[in-house]
Design a protein around this motif. Structure first.
Motif, mmCIF file in Angstrom:
data_model
loop_
_atom_site.group_PDB
_atom_site.id
_atom_site.type_symbol
_atom_site.label_atom_id
_atom_site.label_comp_id
_atom_site.label_asym_id
_atom_site.label_seq_id
_atom_site.Cartn_x
_atom_site.Cartn_y
_atom_site.Cartn_z
ATOM 1 N N ARG A 7 0.842 -1.352 0.632
ATOM 2 C CA ARG A 7 0.101 -0.233 0.230
ATOM 3 C C ARG A 7 0.950 1.175 0.124
ATOM 4 O O ARG A 7 1.878 0.607 0.601
ATOM 5 N N LYS A 9 2.261 4.507 1.560
ATOM 6 C CA LYS A 9 2.282 5.040 2.305
ATOM 7 C C LYS A 9 1.377 5.834 3.112
ATOM 8 O O LYS A 9 1.631 6.552 4.035
ATOM 9 N N ASN A 10 2.251 6.801 1.925
ATOM 10 C CA ASN A 10 1.296 8.062 1.724
ATOM 11 C C ASN A 10 -0.226 8.817 1.946
ATOM 12 O O ASN A 10 -0.881 9.348 3.123
ATOM 13 N N GLN A 12 -1.739 6.183 3.116
ATOM 14 C CA GLN A 12 -2.361 5.695 4.479
ATOM 15 C C GLN A 12 -1.954 6.339 5.598
ATOM 16 O O GLN A 12 -2.668 6.959 6.785
ATOM 17 N N ASN A 13 -1.301 7.027 6.218
ATOM 18 C CA ASN A 13 -0.973 8.514 6.352
ATOM 19 C C ASN A 13 -2.051 9.586 6.386
ATOM 20 O O ASN A 13 -2.725 10.198 7.218
ATOM 21 N N ALA A 15 -4.549 8.524 5.312
ATOM 22 C CA ALA A 15 -6.235 8.454 5.621
ATOM 23 C C ALA A 15 -5.788 7.956 6.747
ATOM 24 O O ALA A 15 -7.245 8.528 7.631
ATOM 25 N N LYS A 16 -5.119 7.724 8.085
ATOM 26 C CA LYS A 16 -5.527 8.088 8.986
ATOM 27 C C LYS A 16 -5.573 8.994 9.962
ATOM 28 O O LYS A 16 -6.324 9.600 10.581
ATOM 29 N N ASP A 17 -5.095 10.056 9.083
ATOM 30 C CA ASP A 17 -5.253 11.409 9.439
ATOM 31 C C ASP A 17 -6.680 11.965 9.582
ATOM 32 O O ASP A 17 -7.459 12.683 10.152
ATOM 33 N N ASP A 19 -9.315 10.266 9.434
ATOM 34 C CA ASP A 19 -9.758 8.865 11.331
ATOM 35 C C ASP A 19 -9.506 10.164 12.537
ATOM 36 O O ASP A 19 -10.543 9.916 13.089
ATOM 37 N N GLN A 20 -8.724 10.669 12.297
ATOM 38 C CA GLN A 20 -9.276 10.987 14.128
ATOM 39 C C GLN A 20 -10.033 12.394 14.105
ATOM 40 O O GLN A 20 -10.416 13.685 13.310
ATOM 41 N N THR A 35 2.064 17.026 12.323
ATOM 42 C CA THR A 35 2.662 17.377 10.703
ATOM 43 C C THR A 35 3.220 18.067 10.043
ATOM 44 O O THR A 35 3.846 17.431 9.569
#
Length: 47
Positions: A7, A9-10, A12-13, A15-17, A19-20, A35
């Protein structure tokens, strides 16, 4: 052009951000600062 083996990585980051859940403006500022710190460290590592 190379094939990706995993996947992005950018993405993924990002998407994670996204989700917060930001509680208030102070928390939002802390997240933004994290960030910014990651971006600055990345730039320093590539010099």
């Amino acid at each position: 052009m190379t094939k990706q083996k995993g996947r992005d990585k950018n993405l993924q980051n990002v998407a994670k951000d996204l989700d917060q859940t930001v509680v208030n403006s102070h928390h939002a500022q802390q997240i933004q600062q994290q960030t910014n710190d990651r971006h600055k460290q990345d730039a320093l590592n590539h010099e």
